[in-house]
Design a protein around this motif. Sequence first.
Motif, PDB file in Angstrom:
ATOM      1  N   TRP A 197      15.731  -7.434 -10.046  1.00 45.40           N
ATOM      2  CA  TRP A 197      14.343  -7.277 -10.464  1.00 45.40           C
ATOM      3  C   TRP A 197      14.099  -5.818 -10.825  1.00 45.40           C
ATOM      4  O   TRP A 197      14.737  -4.908 -10.296  1.00 45.40           O
ATOM      5  N   ASP A 198      13.142  -5.598 -11.719  1.00 47.14           N
ATOM      6  CA  ASP A 198      12.773  -4.222 -12.114  1.00 47.14           C
ATOM      7  C   ASP A 198      14.014  -3.429 -12.484  1.00 47.14           C
ATOM      8  O   ASP A 198      14.232  -2.306 -12.002  1.00 47.14           O
ATOM      9  N   PHE A 199      14.842  -4.024 -13.327  1.00 42.50           N
ATOM     10  CA  PHE A 199      16.130  -3.422 -13.674  1.00 42.50           C
ATOM     11  C   PHE A 199      15.937  -2.295 -14.667  1.00 42.50           C
ATOM     12  O   PHE A 199      15.294  -2.453 -15.711  1.00 42.50           O
ATOM     13  N   ASP A 200      16.492  -1.139 -14.371  1.00 41.53           N
ATOM     14  CA  ASP A 200      16.473   0.017 -15.263  1.00 41.53           C
ATOM     15  C   ASP A 200      17.691  -0.097 -16.175  1.00 41.53           C
ATOM     16  O   ASP A 200      18.803   0.270 -15.792  1.00 41.53           O
ATOM     17  N   ASN A 201      17.496  -0.636 -17.368  1.00 39.14           N
ATOM     18  CA  ASN A 201      18.616  -1.014 -18.221  1.00 39.14           C
ATOM     19  C   ASN A 201      19.248   0.195 -18.912  1.00 39.14           C
ATOM     20  O   ASN A 201      19.136   0.400 -20.113  1.00 39.14           O
ATOM     21  N   THR A 202      19.939   1.003 -18.114  1.00 35.39           N
ATOM     22  CA  THR A 202      20.674   2.157 -18.620  1.00 35.39           C
ATOM     23  C   THR A 202      22.163   1.911 -18.425  1.00 35.39           C
ATOM     24  O   THR A 202      22.569   0.990 -17.703  1.00 35.39           O
ATOM     25  N   ALA A 203      22.990   2.744 -19.048  1.00 36.98           N
ATOM     26  CA  ALA A 203      24.444   2.595 -18.901  1.00 36.98           C
ATOM     27  C   ALA A 203      24.848   2.701 -17.435  1.00 36.98           C
ATOM     28  O   ALA A 203      25.698   1.943 -16.955  1.00 36.98           O
ATOM     29  N   GLY A 204      24.228   3.635 -16.702  1.00 38.81           N
ATOM     30  CA  GLY A 204      24.557   3.803 -15.294  1.00 38.81           C
ATOM     31  C   GLY A 204      24.181   2.593 -14.465  1.00 38.81           C
ATOM     32  O   GLY A 204      24.960   2.137 -13.610  1.00 38.81           O
ATOM     33  N   ALA A 205      22.996   2.032 -14.716  1.00 38.99           N
ATOM     34  CA  ALA A 205      22.547   0.855 -13.964  1.00 38.99           C
ATOM     35  C   ALA A 205      23.401  -0.362 -14.292  1.00 38.99           C
ATOM     36  O   ALA A 205      23.732  -1.170 -13.411  1.00 38.99           O
ATOM     37  N   ARG A 206      23.780  -0.514 -15.556  1.00 44.94           N
ATOM     38  CA  ARG A 206      24.645  -1.653 -15.938  1.00 44.94           C
ATOM     39  C   ARG A 206      26.006  -1.544 -15.269  1.00 44.94           C
ATOM     40  O   ARG A 206      26.593  -2.548 -14.844  1.00 44.94           O
ATOM     41  N   LEU A 207      26.523  -0.315 -15.152  1.00 50.25           N
ATOM     42  CA  LEU A 207      27.808  -0.128 -14.484  1.00 50.25           C
ATOM     43  C   LEU A 207      27.690  -0.441 -12.994  1.00 50.25           C
ATOM     44  O   LEU A 207      28.592  -1.040 -12.398  1.00 50.25           O
ATOM     45  N   GLU A 208      26.579  -0.043 -12.367  1.00 47.81           N
ATOM     46  CA  GLU A 208      26.350  -0.382 -10.954  1.00 47.81           C
ATOM     47  C   GLU A 208      26.300  -1.897 -10.768  1.00 47.81           C
ATOM     48  O   GLU A 208      26.830  -2.432  -9.789  1.00 47.81           O
ATOM     49  N   LEU A 209      25.653  -2.593 -11.710  1.00 43.42           N
ATOM     50  CA  LEU A 209      25.572  -4.049 -11.639  1.00 43.42           C
ATOM     51  C   LEU A 209      26.965  -4.673 -11.761  1.00 43.42           C
ATOM     52  O   LEU A 209      27.319  -5.607 -11.013  1.00 43.42           O
ATOM     53  N   ALA A 210      27.769  -4.172 -12.695  1.00 42.47           N
ATOM     54  CA  ALA A 210      29.131  -4.682 -12.869  1.00 42.47           C
ATOM     55  C   ALA A 210      29.969  -4.445 -11.618  1.00 42.47           C
ATOM     56  O   ALA A 210      30.716  -5.326 -11.178  1.00 42.47           O
ATOM     57  N   ARG A 211      29.841  -3.277 -11.019  1.00 42.58           N
ATOM     58  CA  ARG A 211      30.599  -2.979  -9.795  1.00 42.58           C
ATOM     59  C   ARG A 211      30.153  -3.884  -8.652  1.00 42.58           C
ATOM     60  O   ARG A 211      30.977  -4.356  -7.870  1.00 42.58           O
ATOM     61  N   ALA A 212      28.858  -4.117  -8.571  1.00 40.69           N
ATOM     62  CA  ALA A 212      28.339  -4.950  -7.482  1.00 40.69           C
ATOM     63  C   ALA A 212      28.841  -6.379  -7.586  1.00 40.69           C
ATOM     64  O   ALA A 212      29.328  -6.960  -6.610  1.00 40.69           O
ATOM     65  N   VAL A 213      28.762  -6.992  -8.768  1.00 44.04           N
ATOM     66  CA  VAL A 213      29.136  -8.401  -8.890  1.00 44.04           C
ATOM     67  C   VAL A 213      30.642  -8.596  -8.715  1.00 44.04           C
ATOM     68  O   VAL A 213      31.091  -9.602  -8.139  1.00 44.04           O
ATOM     69  N   THR A 214      31.450  -7.637  -9.163  1.00 47.82           N
ATOM     70  CA  THR A 214      32.897  -7.770  -8.968  1.00 47.82           C
ATOM     71  C   THR A 214      33.272  -7.622  -7.501  1.00 47.82           C
ATOM     72  O   THR A 214      34.159  -8.323  -7.001  1.00 47.82           O
ATOM     73  N   LYS A 215      32.598  -6.718  -6.793  1.00 51.62           N
ATOM     74  CA  LYS A 215      32.873  -6.560  -5.360  1.00 51.62           C
ATOM     75  C   LYS A 215      32.414  -7.792  -4.579  1.00 51.62           C
ATOM     76  O   LYS A 215      33.077  -8.208  -3.623  1.00 51.62           O
ATOM     77  N   VAL A 216      31.280  -8.373  -4.961  1.00 53.00           N
ATOM     78  CA  VAL A 216      30.828  -9.607  -4.314  1.00 53.00           C
ATOM     79  C   VAL A 216      31.886 -10.697  -4.480  1.00 53.00           C
ATOM     80  O   VAL A 216      32.249 -11.399  -3.520  1.00 53.00           O
ATOM     81  N   ALA A 217      32.393 -10.863  -5.706  1.00 50.62           N
ATOM     82  CA  ALA A 217      33.413 -11.884  -5.968  1.00 50.62           C
ATOM     83  C   ALA A 217      34.673 -11.622  -5.155  1.00 50.62           C
ATOM     84  O   ALA A 217      35.258 -12.550  -4.570  1.00 50.62           O
ATOM     85  N   LYS A 218      35.110 -10.382  -5.107  1.00 49.86           N
ATOM     86  CA  LYS A 218      36.315 -10.032  -4.352  1.00 49.86           C
ATOM     87  C   LYS A 218      36.130 -10.321  -2.865  1.00 49.86           C
ATOM     88  O   LYS A 218      37.006 -10.902  -2.214  1.00 49.86           O
ATOM     89  N   ASN A 219      34.983  -9.917  -2.313  1.00 49.27           N
ATOM     90  CA  ASN A 219      34.717 -10.159  -0.888  1.00 49.27           C
ATOM     91  C   ASN A 219      34.658 -11.648  -0.585  1.00 49.27           C
ATOM     92  O   ASN A 219      35.154 -12.107   0.456  1.00 49.27           O
ATOM     93  N   ALA A 220      34.038 -12.421  -1.485  1.00 49.84           N
ATOM     94  CA  ALA A 220      33.946 -13.867  -1.283  1.00 49.84           C
ATOM     95  C   ALA A 220      35.334 -14.497  -1.272  1.00 49.84           C
ATOM     96  O   ALA A 220      35.619 -15.396  -0.462  1.00 49.84           O
ATOM     97  N   ALA A 221      36.198 -14.052  -2.174  1.00 53.21           N
ATOM     98  CA  ALA A 221      37.558 -14.589  -2.223  1.00 53.21           C
ATOM     99  C   ALA A 221      38.308 -14.296  -0.927  1.00 53.21           C
ATOM    100  O   ALA A 221      39.018 -15.163  -0.396  1.00 53.21           O
ATOM    101  N   GLU A 222      38.156 -13.100  -0.412  1.00 52.39           N
ATOM    102  CA  GLU A 222      38.846 -12.734   0.827  1.00 52.39           C
ATOM    103  C   GLU A 222      38.322 -13.548   2.004  1.00 52.39           C
ATOM    104  O   GLU A 222      39.095 -14.024   2.838  1.00 52.39           O
ATOM    105  N   LYS A 223      37.013 -13.730   2.068  1.00 47.36           N
ATOM    106  CA  LYS A 223      36.408 -14.488   3.173  1.00 47.36           C
ATOM    107  C   LYS A 223      36.830 -15.959   3.130  1.00 47.36           C
ATOM    108  O   LYS A 223      37.075 -16.577   4.169  1.00 47.36           O
ATOM    109  N   ALA A 224      36.876 -16.537   1.919  1.00 48.70           N
ATOM    110  CA  ALA A 224      37.104 -17.969   1.778  1.00 48.70           C
ATOM    111  C   ALA A 224      38.580 -18.340   1.648  1.00 48.70           C
ATOM    112  O   ALA A 224      38.907 -19.519   1.529  1.00 48.70           O
ATOM    113  N   GLY A 225      39.458 -17.346   1.651  1.00 51.38           N
ATOM    114  CA  GLY A 225      40.882 -17.642   1.540  1.00 51.38           C
ATOM    115  C   GLY A 225      41.310 -18.083   0.153  1.00 51.38           C
ATOM    116  O   GLY A 225      42.219 -18.896  -0.002  1.00 51.38           O
ATOM    117  N   CYS A 226      40.676 -17.533  -0.861  1.00 51.87           N
ATOM    118  CA  CYS A 226      40.982 -17.863  -2.254  1.00 51.87           C
ATOM    119  C   CYS A 226      42.068 -16.918  -2.769  1.00 51.87           C
ATOM    120  O   CYS A 226      41.897 -15.702  -2.783  1.00 51.87           O
TER     121      CYS A 226
END
Length: 324
Positions: A142-171
């Motif tokens: 919400w209230d996303f500041d659509n700058t290059a820096g914010a988009r990179l933070e979003l990309a880092r966040a979603v990839t880390k979420v996916a990685k953590n989920a895979a480790e937790k679930a044994g994927c």
Amino acid sequence: MVILVLLSGGYGFWLQYPAAKVGKVCSGMLPVGEILDLSGKSRFSLFGSGFKSGGDSGEVTGPDDLEAHCRAGNADIHIETATGATTQYGIYTFQRKDDVLPVPLGAGWQGFTADSGASVLLNCSNWTARDGSGILAAVSVWDFDNTAGARLELARAVTKVAKNAAEKAGCKTKIGSESGLKSPAATAETKRADEASGTCQGLSSTAEVRETDASVAPVEECVLVGDLQLRAEYGPFSNRSTAVTHGKYGGHDTPAGVDDSTAWTAATCPGALGIGYYHASPIEGSDRSFTSDPLTKQESADLSHFAKQSAARHGCGAPATSPS
């Protein structure tokens, strides 16, 4: 006794820190630093006023208990198995805006950013379709500041979420690089069709196109300016159903066809990608109907070429014969 009271009070106060709140939700699968970055908070922030969190916190031991939906600060997070996913359209709305395209993350990730949301699809080689095939992680802000820096933070966040989920679930899965993630604006560049080198490469039914890099992503687009919008959708993004249609080919029962507003073809893909669904629709604002104004031979050839190129990038089989 006084020491115990002080320690207890200190621990209770610590639990109100933003970092502690992020660590507790979504079954402990969130990357604390990256999620805090999206909210403009430091992991050392002592004050949580205005920082709200909540959501699933049960233990994850495998695909059966993976599904989670939580919020942390200004981020909304969904984690699901690929075949059981139901929230992908909350992250990527299929709006008819031909100047805003999903941008692939690159760096070996099967994912993309689009406006204020991002999704990553992981294939789990040790999971069957019954297990869920893979993992879909999605983050919207919400209230996303659509700058290059914010988009990179979003990309880092979603990839880390996916990685953590895979480790937790044994994927067992192939993880992309933490460096090299892309964060260009979602507004694609208009160029001559014969200069296209990305998702529109080799298309010729219009003079101009808008495109993104041809890097693997579960959603890809190409705009034939003034005419058609082409999309490729994989896995949970292709498994669409509505009150009227429930077929596995983007809501259709056949792997190729045409109706009033959509011409489509489909391919069988490996693992969590499932079905590749490739379709063409009139651009936003057009009153064109394929019933009265069907695809030309060139347009049909462009849809077929677009589908074949995308299917090959994703390791899929040959798409069904395109409608004419």
